[in-house]
Design an enzyme around this catalytic site. Structure first.
Site, PDB file in Angstrom:
ATOM      1  N   LYS A 156     -16.033  14.117  -8.776  1.00 46.67           N
ATOM      2  CA  LYS A 156     -15.614  15.266  -9.360  1.00 46.67           C
ATOM      3  C   LYS A 156     -14.033  15.534  -9.150  1.00 46.67           C
ATOM      4  CE  LYS A 156     -15.355  19.465  -9.269  1.00 46.67           C
ATOM      5  NZ  LYS A 156     -13.986  19.765  -9.939  1.00 46.67           N
ATOM      6  N   CYS A 194      -1.211  19.421   1.875  1.00 43.37           N
ATOM      7  CA  CYS A 194      -2.080  20.052   3.327  1.00 43.37           C
ATOM      8  C   CYS A 194      -1.334  19.605   4.445  1.00 43.37           C
ATOM      9  CB  CYS A 194      -3.307  19.692   3.197  1.00 43.37           C
ATOM     10  SG  CYS A 194      -3.683  17.779   3.472  1.00 43.37           S
ATOM     11  N   GLU A 206      -2.029  30.198   4.204  1.00 40.09           N
ATOM     12  CA  GLU A 206      -1.422  28.965   3.915  1.00 40.09           C
ATOM     13  C   GLU A 206      -0.526  29.320   2.451  1.00 40.09           C
ATOM     14  OE1 GLU A 206      -2.411  24.285   3.289  1.00 40.09           O
ATOM     15  OE2 GLU A 206      -3.959  25.563   2.909  1.00 40.09           O
ATOM     16  N   GLU A 218     -10.046  19.577 -12.080  1.00 41.08           N
ATOM     17  CA  GLU A 218     -10.002  19.875 -13.518  1.00 41.08           C
ATOM     18  C   GLU A 218      -8.703  19.990 -14.002  1.00 41.08           C
ATOM     19  OE1 GLU A 218     -10.916  23.715 -11.467  1.00 41.08           O
ATOM     20  OE2 GLU A 218     -11.450  21.653 -11.251  1.00 41.08           O
ATOM     21  N   PHE A 236      -6.118  18.957  -6.550  1.00 41.89           N
ATOM     22  CA  PHE A 236      -5.145  18.873  -7.607  1.00 41.89           C
ATOM     23  C   PHE A 236      -3.863  18.068  -7.200  1.00 41.89           C
ATOM     24  CE2 PHE A 236      -3.619  22.867  -5.955  1.00 41.89           C
ATOM     25  CZ  PHE A 236      -2.196  22.533  -5.719  1.00 41.89           C
ATOM     26  N   SER A 266      -9.232  23.759  -0.795  1.00 40.75           N
ATOM     27  CA  SER A 266      -9.051  24.962  -0.069  1.00 40.75           C
ATOM     28  C   SER A 266     -10.125  25.472   0.758  1.00 40.75           C
ATOM     29  CB  SER A 266      -9.097  25.991  -1.252  1.00 40.75           C
ATOM     30  OG  SER A 266     -10.275  26.204  -1.666  1.00 40.75           O
TER      31      SER A 266
END
Length: 528
Positions: free
Chosen positions: A204, A312, A412, A207, A180, A257
């Site tokens: 993909k 990240c 994190e 979402e 995301f 993740s």
């Protein structure tokens, strides 16, 4: 050219109307428009019975509804990619290169539209959203160099009359699962390189903010990508499992993740797929006493709190060596002055977190630090932004006197939180970083070349910045996160990206010189 650009702009605006990607619009759960699939060159309304509401993080208003694609729909996407592969792989490399030239031009013409969608769905500020697009665009521009990047090797006369040469071939159908936090940049890390190498692709997107990816595939289609070469499915775990298990898919690219990245790497690899998986991070910045103070403070504040810490490569951890810890009060005041607001607001320095759950996780980790003995120098909890009272906002937060065993250090945080540690020497700071499992990025701030050289040689992290807080390489190099931050053998973009999406074929040929003996020489024809 001007009329062509106008047609493209109109087409993209039409797509935004279909997808409801326009700032300021809100809907109820039942009236919100639905995000479509993209299969075999067509936008397709899903027949899914499970839908996910996509919320504006600053307002909690529903923007669109995202389907969890059915098995038949996902199968149709893969089959479309499989059917398109034979003709696409035979398309000349110069023709594929021209598609990339077209794509980079179309993206550049529509950066602001893409950024507006990112701000609405993801929450980051408009300037930061434009940066999201630009960093992805640089990978597309690099893909335009494919005629050099995909060169093979030749060695003549390895023995008498025998030559050996290699060239790189596409793998087939590849897939990408994107996060995301960079809804434009990460898809552009993946499908342009895969396509320009001759593969077909199924992506993909997250979402939580699929809009930018949908706009990008429309741009790719207008750039000349044939039907079936690029496809989009939506969903959650079922879609991930489908990608990991489908026998036609040869390679998977993932950014996200730790849990999901490890899962995809293990499941995909077990099914014989090539997998590259960029995962979590705990990026440290080492501040030496001799560093340029003003530069260091500016860079540290921006890298720690920009994008609400949802990077990240965010510089989320600072190690102050010796007397440099005296700079903390100034850093705290600089962070306090940052403007937190809706991403579309003028002058906003950082926007909301992606979801209420993400916000709560950040709050919990901050509290865990306090409970374990860290000092809360700046508390960004409890912020309410005027006009965005329901937004997922956390203001810049600073925890000092953090120890390596604390939960706020070991996990994190992925929010606008800077945790700070102290070290007496550079050697101690290096040990702290090397004992942390992650290896995505690190930075040192110093005016000493000898200190910088020692740091870069002794640190066990894949990407190092020297007076550069977020050392993400430009795409002529590769993204080289390491250790627990990456799973796989070959990294993203640059030369390694080309290697990931291709396989070597080696040819050894024998043409005996004596077979040419007595052959009729070829002479230039003459007119008589």
């Amino acid at each position: 050219m001007l009329s062509t650009c106008r047609v493209r702009m109109l087409s993209l605006r039409a797509l935004r109307r279909v997808q409801a990607f326009s700032l300021g619009r809100c809907y109820s759960n039942h009236t919100a428009p639905t995000t479509q699939l993209f299969i075999d060159g067509k936008f397709v309304k899903s027949k899914a019975d499970k839908w996910i509401n996509n919320y504006n993080p600053a307002t909690q208003e529903v923007v669109t509804r995202v389907p969890c694609a059915t098995q038949d729909e996902m199968e149709a996407a893969v089959q479309a990619a499989a059917r398109a592969f034979p003709s696409w792989r035979e398309t000349s490399i110069m023709s594929r290169q021209r598609v990339m030239f077209n794509l980079q031009h179309i993206i550049r013409e529509n950066i602001k539209e893409l950024a507006a969608n990112i701000t609405e769905e993801q929450g980051k500020t408009l300037p930061d959203a434009e940066g999201d697009v630009l960093r992805g665009l640089q990978v597309v521009e690099h893909a335009c160099s494919i005629t050099n990047l995909q060169l093979g090797e030749t060695l003549g006369s390895v023995t008498k009359d025998m030559d050996t040469y290699t060239y790189r071939e596409p793998l087939g159908v590849c897939a990408g699962v994107t996060p995301f936090n960079f809804p434009a940049m990460i898809p552009l890390w993946m499908f342009p390189l895969a396509l320009v190498c001759g593969n077909t692709f199924v992506v993909k997107p997250s979402e939580q903010d699929p809009g930018a990816c949908m706009m990008l595939v429309k741009m790719a289609q207008e750039a000349g990508v044939p039907d079936g070469v690029l496809n989009v499915i939506h969903g959650q775990k079922e879609a991930v499992d489908f990608i990991c298990d489908h026998p036609t898919i040869r390679a998977i690219s993932f950014v996200g993740s730790d849990f999901v990245g490890s899962y995809i790497h293990e499941r995909g690899s077990a099914n014989g797929k090539r997998v590259q998986s960029n995962m979590g991070a705990k990026n440290h910045g080492v501040i030496m006493p001799d560093a340029n103070k003003e530069h260091t403070i500016n860079q540290l504040v921006g890298a720690a709190f920009g994008a609400a810490g949802q990077r990240c490569m965010a510089l989320s951890t600072a190690i102050f060596v010796g007397e440099s810890k005296k700079w903390l009060p100034e850093i705290t005041e600089r962070a306090r002055k940052l403007k937190v607001s809706g991403g579309a607001e003028k002058g906003a320095d950082l926007g909301p977190l992606i979801s209420p759950e993400a916000k709560q996780r950040v709050l919990d980790l901050v509290q865990s630090g306090v409970d374990e003995g860290a000092e809360l120098l700046l508390d960004g909890r409890g912020l309410e932004v005027e006009g965005y009272e329901k937004g997922n906002f956390v203001a810049p937060t600073i925890l000092s006197e953090v120890k390596p065993h604390m939960k706020c250090y070991t996990e994190e945080i992925f929010g606008p939180v800077l945790v700070t540690l102290s070290a007496d020497t550079l050697d101690e700071a290096i040990d702290i970083i090397n004992n942390n499992p992650y290896g995505n990025g690190t930075a040192i701030f110093t005016t000493s070349g000898a200190i910088a050289r020692k740091f870069q040689n002794q640190i066990d992290v894949g990407q190092i910045g020297i007076n550069v807080p977020i050392p993400v390489p430009l795409p002529m190099f590769s993204f080289t996160g390491s250790r627990a931050s990456f799973r796989g053998d070959v990294n993203f973009y640059g030369k390694q990206g080309i290697q990931f999406y291709t396989q070597l074929k080696t040819i050894t040929s024998l043409w005996r010189q004596e077979d040419a003996a007595g052959a009729t020489p070829t002479v230039m024809p003459t007119m008589r």
